[in-house]
Design a protein around this motif. Structure first.
Motif, PDB file in Angstrom:
ATOM      1  N   ARG A  13       0.817  -1.214   0.000  1.00  0.00           N
ATOM      2  CA  ARG A  13       0.000   0.000   0.000  1.00  0.00           C
ATOM      3  C   ARG A  13       0.853   1.268   0.000  1.00  0.00           C
ATOM      4  O   ARG A  13       0.440   2.302  -0.516  1.00  0.00           O
ATOM      5  N   LEU A  14       2.028   1.192   0.628  1.00  0.00           N
ATOM      6  CA  LEU A  14       2.859   2.409   0.705  1.00  0.00           C
ATOM      7  C   LEU A  14       3.944   2.352  -0.368  1.00  0.00           C
ATOM      8  O   LEU A  14       5.089   1.971  -0.110  1.00  0.00           O
ATOM      9  N   ARG A  15       3.563   2.758  -1.537  1.00  0.00           N
ATOM     10  CA  ARG A  15       4.466   2.696  -2.677  1.00  0.00           C
ATOM     11  C   ARG A  15       5.306   3.980  -2.758  1.00  0.00           C
ATOM     12  O   ARG A  15       4.895   5.018  -2.231  1.00  0.00           O
ATOM     13  N   PRO A  16       6.457   3.901  -3.401  1.00  0.00           N
ATOM     14  CA  PRO A  16       7.319   5.095  -3.464  1.00  0.00           C
ATOM     15  C   PRO A  16       6.615   6.265  -4.147  1.00  0.00           C
ATOM     16  O   PRO A  16       5.823   6.067  -5.064  1.00  0.00           O
TER      17      PRO A  16
END
Lengths: 81, 186
Positions: A13-16
């Motif tokens: 969910r926490l992509r760059p």
């Protein structure tokens, strides 16, 4: 509580952030310092102020700041107030 | 070195004018803010970038208004949420749509992203090589081959290493939970 499938899904969910966003935000202190200095000098030097107002991008570039649209808008706003 | 500072310590350093701490704070929360804008509120990339920069500009400017330094995370989430809503309202005025804004769905996504940030914090605490390996595979969607090439590891060993690292991360998260609240602890 923390099955590995859930951990894997949450990691996804926490992509760059796109390239350049973090660098721009991290450069805020330097931008603020440059703007404070430029605006302070423009307030006491009418010729400098005219030159800065005439070409905001150039003024920023000469101060070592990349004249991004956000930086230009910030400088314009600071000069107007 | 600011990588192992708590959120509260990091905020205190930012307030004292430490530019390195500010860069670390941006790095620490950048994905979270980006995810809120694009996943919870489904902003376009262009609008998300504006919100992202505005969130950090306001944070930098108003850091002295934060009453509890450890509360930077919910503070950033609320600020991002408010700016996303402003952006959506502004767009609706310019170009009205029939889309219903589902607050319940947004809240659910925000909860998931909060959990995701806890996992990312635990990952940072775990350190390399596991942190890099898991981030490359799960967050960056890199293939075994790309990871193997970049980290100079045989591609055939990546799967087993990922599995071991995931187990370690799980242990880290479950240990954090038994020690107390995860938020703000790094």
């Amino acid at each position: 509580m923390w099955p590995e499938e859930r951990i894997a899904a949450l990691l996804n969910r926490l992509r760059p952030t796109p390239i350049g966003w973090v660098e721009a935000a991290a450069a805020l202190p330097r931008l603020r310092t440059v703007l404070d200095d430029l605006v302070a000098r423009a307030e006491t030097d009418a010729a400098l102020r005219a030159s800065v107002v005439a070409d905001l991008e150039q003024a920023l570039a000469e101060s070592g700041v990349e004249p991004t649209p956000r930086a230009v808008a910030e400088l314009r706003s600071r000069l107007e107030t | 070195m600011t990588a192992h500072l708590t959120d509260a310590q990091l905020v205190a350093r930012c307030r004292a004018g430490d530019e390195g701490a500010w860069a670390e704070l941006v790095e620490r929360f950048s994905r979270y803010v980006y995810a809120i804008a694009t996943q919870a509120f489904r902003l376009s990339e262009h609008d998300a970038e504006d919100v992202f920069q505005e969130v950090f500009t306001r944070t930098y400017t108003h850091l002295d208004r934060l009453r509890d330094d450890a509360a930077i995370r919910p503070w950033l989430a609320q600020l991002t949420r408010n700016l996303c809503l402003d952006r959506i309202r502004e767009s609706s005025r310019l170009q009205p749509t029939d889309d219903e804004f589902e607050v319940g769905a947004v809240d659910q996504t925000l909860e998931q992203l909060d959990d995701a940030l806890s996992v990312q914090e635990a990952l940072t605490q775990l350190g390399n090589p596991c942190a890099e390996l898991l981030d490359r595979f799960f967050a960056r969607d890199e293939s075994y081959k790309t990871i193997g090439d970049q980290l100079e590891l045989p591609a055939g060993t990546i799967a087993s290493r990922l599995s071991r690292c995931l187990t370690k991360l799980r242990g880290q998260l479950e240990g954090r939970n038994s020690d107390g609240p995860a938020s703000g602890v790094r």
